[in-house]
Design a protein around this motif. Structure first.
Motif, short mmCIF file in Angstrom:
data_model
loop_
_atom_site.label_atom_id
_atom_site.label_comp_id
_atom_site.label_asym_id
_atom_site.label_seq_id
_atom_site.Cartn_x
_atom_site.Cartn_y
_atom_site.Cartn_z
N GLN A 124 0.50 -0.94 -0.14
CA GLN A 124 -0.27 0.04 -0.19
C GLN A 124 0.71 1.42 0.11
OE1 GLN A 124 -2.49 0.47 3.19
NE2 GLN A 124 -2.93 2.33 3.05
N ALA A 125 1.98 1.04 0.72
CA ALA A 125 2.50 2.06 0.76
C ALA A 125 3.62 2.73 -0.80
CB ALA A 125 3.88 2.26 2.52
N ALA A 126 4.15 1.62 -1.00
CA ALA A 126 4.74 1.76 -2.28
C ALA A 126 3.97 2.34 -3.34
CB ALA A 126 5.15 0.48 -3.01
N ALA A 127 2.27 1.46 -3.44
CA ALA A 127 1.31 1.97 -3.82
C ALA A 127 0.45 3.60 -4.18
CB ALA A 127 -0.05 1.36 -4.16
N GLN A 128 1.50 4.37 -2.81
CA GLN A 128 0.92 5.53 -2.33
C GLN A 128 2.38 6.33 -3.38
OE1 GLN A 128 0.32 4.88 1.69
NE2 GLN A 128 -2.29 5.51 1.60
N ARG A 129 2.93 6.24 -1.99
CA ARG A 129 3.75 6.46 -2.59
C ARG A 129 4.44 6.75 -4.71
NH1 ARG A 129 6.86 3.89 1.04
NH2 ARG A 129 7.65 2.16 -0.97
N GLU A 130 3.67 5.73 -6.07
CA GLU A 130 4.08 5.42 -7.23
C GLU A 130 2.90 7.14 -7.76
OE1 GLU A 130 3.04 1.83 -8.11
OE2 GLU A 130 2.77 2.39 -10.65
N ALA A 131 1.46 6.51 -6.74
CA ALA A 131 0.33 7.11 -7.09
C ALA A 131 0.83 9.22 -7.09
CB ALA A 131 -1.34 7.40 -6.46
N LEU A 132 1.72 9.50 -5.95
CA LEU A 132 1.69 11.01 -5.57
C LEU A 132 2.82 11.12 -6.14
CD1 LEU A 132 1.71 12.76 -3.54
CD2 LEU A 132 3.71 12.30 -1.97
N ARG A 133 3.89 10.20 -6.92
CA ARG A 133 4.31 10.11 -7.94
C ARG A 133 4.15 10.92 -9.23
NH1 ARG A 133 7.47 6.79 -6.70
NH2 ARG A 133 7.28 4.84 -8.78
N ASN A 134 3.06 9.85 -9.43
CA ASN A 134 2.64 9.63 -10.62
C ASN A 134 2.07 11.12 -10.75
OD1 ASN A 134 3.70 7.63 -12.01
ND2 ASN A 134 2.09 6.03 -11.42
N SER A 135 1.16 11.45 -10.29
CA SER A 135 0.29 12.65 -9.69
C SER A 135 0.63 14.28 -9.60
CB SER A 135 -0.79 12.76 -8.35
OG SER A 135 -1.15 11.37 -8.26
N GLY A 136 1.98 14.08 -9.08
CA GLY A 136 3.18 14.98 -8.90
C GLY A 136 4.09 15.59 -10.44
N GLU A 137 4.00 13.97 -11.37
CA GLU A 137 4.51 14.72 -12.07
C GLU A 137 3.51 15.15 -13.71
OE1 GLU A 137 7.91 10.53 -11.94
OE2 GLU A 137 5.48 11.08 -13.73
N VAL A 138 2.67 14.94 -12.94
CA VAL A 138 1.38 15.25 -14.23
C VAL A 138 0.31 16.76 -14.00
CG1 VAL A 138 -1.38 15.02 -14.74
CG2 VAL A 138 0.02 12.47 -14.58
N LEU A 139 0.67 16.50 -12.09
CA LEU A 139 0.53 17.78 -12.23
C LEU A 139 1.20 18.72 -12.71
CD1 LEU A 139 -0.27 18.35 -8.08
CD2 LEU A 139 -2.33 18.62 -10.16
N ALA A 159 3.13 23.06 -6.43
CA ALA A 159 3.22 22.89 -4.97
C ALA A 159 2.82 23.00 -3.85
CB ALA A 159 4.93 23.70 -4.28
N LYS A 160 1.47 24.09 -3.91
CA LYS A 160 0.46 23.77 -2.75
C LYS A 160 -0.45 22.32 -2.88
CE LYS A 160 -3.68 26.22 -1.62
NZ LYS A 160 -4.56 27.28 -1.13
N SER A 161 -0.63 21.97 -4.01
CA SER A 161 -1.78 21.07 -4.85
C SER A 161 -0.86 19.73 -4.61
CB SER A 161 -1.88 20.73 -6.11
OG SER A 161 -2.40 22.85 -7.06
N MET A 162 0.46 19.75 -4.54
CA MET A 162 1.20 18.52 -4.16
C MET A 162 1.29 18.71 -2.90
SD MET A 162 2.48 16.24 -6.44
CE MET A 162 3.21 14.67 -5.39
N HIS A 163 1.18 19.51 -2.02
CA HIS A 163 1.45 19.32 -1.05
C HIS A 163 0.04 18.77 -0.26
CE1 HIS A 163 2.49 19.75 3.58
NE2 HIS A 163 1.30 20.63 4.03
N ALA A 164 -0.61 19.43 -0.55
CA ALA A 164 -1.79 18.98 -0.21
C ALA A 164 -2.44 17.20 -0.57
CB ALA A 164 -3.02 19.92 -0.66
N LEU A 165 -2.12 16.83 -1.67
CA LEU A 165 -2.37 15.33 -1.92
C LEU A 165 -1.18 14.58 -1.21
CD1 LEU A 165 -3.34 13.54 -4.08
CD2 LEU A 165 -1.21 14.06 -5.26
#
Length: 715
Positions: A34-49, A177-183
């Protein structure tokens, strides 16, 4: 009987311990996953943002730069700093625009949007300037704080300079940065809460380990994986993400709803950017960029199917006069009415596949695809309809105005095989329609290309011809009929090109008119003629000669004629009464309100005004009552046939009588025979000029003629 050392309880405990260890191991593995998936989602979301924000800024900057580049072409071409400044300031006021710079082909600053332009004419020395000036195609550069869009500006192969639009990245980075921090915060909260749930459930009820595993998989892993997949789709540019209709009130539900809102916001932003990039803001029609993409696509389809296309290039005649006299709001109203008329005609005649676009300013383009009848036939019917419809009066600000249109038609594959050539050919054909008298349509032909090339060459050579001393003034003598005395001259312009030889005025004056060079050359001719006339001796009767200078319709309409006349008289010392300005009858009638106001001011200044080529316009003698003129010049076409054509003689006689009744002087031009002179003299014509009386002379020849005291009887 001994008690078993490893009994049921121990086995239960051992089994429970094993189950617990297995559950702990499983839960531990799940939590790690789960932690890995969250990190992956966070990383992907950051890149997409990051990519979405960067792409948004890039697209907005490109759209603003392209729109401004189209606006700047004509002002930059004519060095109209006021229009350049207005356009630059309008764009610079846009949110997130850091700066707008316009520069010449050598990289020197022309305008930065300020009113004083402190760096005007100075080289641009910032880190991004060198690449911008060197590039010959649109370029996007980026520094840590600025994203710059560079667009070279040119007309044809002639570079005019370039445009630099800097977009401020600081707000974008801050929002990112604000959006990424919130996510990230949301994901951390979710991780902590789910860990607590897992530990609590293991302590309360071991038997529900499998159910808990299924629950975690269903309620946590699957949504996160969906978020990751959705983020990847957004990263690929697919913004149509199906909303998750969840009623969950936990963090995952909130995350899903937040992600839904974010994806919808991104999709709306993408639609807005596309609409701005592909739609004309005033008329709502397709704009140049979208039309070009559609044209490329339809050309490929037409080539594959062996079908034809037709392109109609429409330009509104005399549209600038509406903006200049009634204002830009009236101009926008006129454009909207034109767009409605064109749209109506296209819907009725062009067919379902016809595409109408506004190219900017007063230019519209129509693309006709081959349907049941040929594209060429549809284009002809549509052009005939548009000439009629667009020639009808428009009601603007409670006024009725007549404009008309010039239409150029080019065909695929007969005239060209690609979009660039088709658009160029349509523009050329439209230009030929204007030369043919406007309010008509013309088909493109190869001969037009050669004519345009020759005309462009003449225009290029004409620029600077005055400074190179290739242009010179000659003077056509004007005589009084009652005493045959030389009393004035008409100032004529001649061009002696070092390679092409003597170029006829009928050719280069037309080029100067169409290109706007006449507004540069005209004032120079006026000043030089006044300075020369001030040096001439008097005639045999002791009278000072007047000079008659032709004034272009463009000079009449630009609003500077009065200042140019006053400056020339003041600079030369010539008396105002000795200066006569010749305006064509059609130029005065074309904008009678402006002409009357200007002529009254010239009268008060002491300058006399003549109507040239009188009798060839549409108004006739009736307009002499409204327009304050001092004289009329009977066109040479009437003088030439007076002896043979009774109608021309009667018309000439009527003009002389009517003008005298109104107190207006009459001048006849083109007198080439003595019999013509006698007929005009008998009917009371005041002044005459022509080859029988005297050919155009250089200044020295005119002075010699004055010193001899020559009269009309001496050729």
């Amino acid at each position: 009987m001994s008690t078993p050392r490893f009994g049921l309880q121990a086995r239960f405990l051992a089994g429970s311990a094993v189950v617990l260890l297995v559950v702990v191991a499983i839960v531990g593995l799940m939590l790690v996953r789960q932690a890995a998936a969250q990190r992956e989602a966070l990383r992907n979301s950051g890149e997409v943002l990051s990519q979405v924000f960067d792409q948004g800024v890039r697209e907005r900057g490109t759209a603003l730069a392209n729109a401004l580049a189209d606006t700047l072409i004509n002002p930059l071409y004519y060095s109209d700093l006021a229009a350049i400044g207005a356009a630059v300031r309008n764009t610079a006021r846009q949110k997130s625009v850091s700066y707008v710079l316009v520069y010449d082909p050598d990289g020197r600053l022309i305008h930065d949007g300020s009113f004083d332009v402190a760096g005007y004419g100075q080289p641009m020395n910032d880190p991004l300037a060198k690449a911008a000036v060197r590039s010959r195609k649109p370029l996007v550069q980026e520094s840590p704080s600025i994203l710059e869009v560079d667009v070279p500006l040119a007309i044809g192969d002639q570079p005019l300079g370039g445009l630099r639009v800097g977009m401020n990245l600081a707000p974008v980075r801050a929002q990112e940065a604000k959006s990424m921090h919130a996510l990230e915060q949301r994901m951390r909260e979710t991780q902590r809460r789910e860990l607590g749930w897992a530990l609590g459930l293991m302590l309360l009820l071991l038997g529900f380990v499998c159910v808990m595993a299924f629950y975690v998989q269903y309620t946590l892993v699957r949504p996160i994986r969906w978020l990751g997949a959705a983020a990847q789709r957004i990263e690929r540019g697919d913004y149509l993400i199906e909303a998750q209709a969840t009623r969950r009130g936990d963090e995952v539900g909130e995350l899903l709803r937040t992600f839904d809102r974010m994806s919808q916001s991104i999709a709306r932003h993408d639609r807005d950017v596309r609409q701005m990039a592909y739609t004309d803001a005033l008329t709502g029609l397709t704009n140049r960029l979208a039309f070009r993409e559609a044209l490329d696509h339809r050309l490929l389809r037409a080539q594959a199917a062996g079908r034809g296309l037709a392109l109609l290039f429409i330009d509104i005649d005399e549209f600038k006069r509406v903006n200049d006299t009634l204002g830009h709001e009236a101009g926008d109203d006129a454009l909207l009415q034109f767009a409605q008329h064109i749209s109506s005609a296209v819907e009725q005649i062009g067919g379902d596949d016809a595409l109408l676009a506004r190219f900017g300013g007063d230019e519209f383009v129509i693309l006709i695809s081959q349907g049941q009848s040929s594209a060429a036939e549809i284009a002809k019917q549509l052009a005939e309809r548009l000439v009629i419809d667009l020639g009808k009066p428009l009601h603007v600000q409670q006024r009725e105005i007549f404009l008309g249109s010039s239409i150029g038609i080019t065909l695929f594959p007969e005239d060209a095989g690609d979009a660039t050539a088709l658009l160029k050919n349509g523009d050329i054909a439209m230009y030929q329609a204007k030369l043919a008298g406007k309010n008509c349509f013309r088909y493109y032909s190869l001969a037009m290309d050669h004519a345009v090339e020759r005309r462009l060459h003449l225009e290029q050579e004409l620029r600077g011809a005055w400074e190179r001393n290739e242009l010179r003034l000659v003077y056509q003598p004007i005589f009084r009929t009652r005493d045959r005395m030389l009393c004035g001259v008409e100032v004529l312009l001649r061009w002696d090109h070092p390679a092409l030889g003597a170029i006829p005025p009928s050719m280069f004056i037309d080029v100067a008119e169409q290109s706007g060079l006449i507004q540069i050359i005209g004032p120079k001719v006026l000043r030089a003629a006044c300075e020369q006339a001030q040096q001439w001796p008097r005639n045999a009767l002791g009278e000072e000669l007047f000079i008659s200078v032709n004034v272009s319709p463009k000079q009449l309409r630009n609003g500077d004629l009065l200042q140019e006349v006053e400056s020339s008289l003041l600079g030369s010392g010539l008396a105002a009464a000795r200066l006569h300005l010749e305006l064509t009858e059609t130029a005065v009638i074309g904008d009678e309100m402006l002409a009357v106001s200007l002529l009254e001011k010239l009268h008060r200044a002491g300058v006399k005004v003549w109507l040239d080529d009188f009798g060839t316009g549409f108004s006739g003698l009736s307009h002499l009552r409204q327009v304050p003129v001092d004289g009329v010049k009977i066109d040479r076409s009437f003088v030439a046939d007076m002896e043979r054509d009774p109608d021309d003689l009667a018309l000439t006689t009527a003009i002389i009588a009517m003008a005298h009744a109104l107190g207006i002087t009459v001048v006849a031009e083109g007198v080439e025979q003595e019999a013509q002179f006698e007929l005009l003299s008998q009917r009371g014509c005041d002044l005459v000029q022509g080859y029988w009386l005297g050919r155009p002379l250089e200044a020295a020849g005119l002075v010699s003629l004055l010193e001899r005291g020559a009269m009309a009887a001496v050729r």
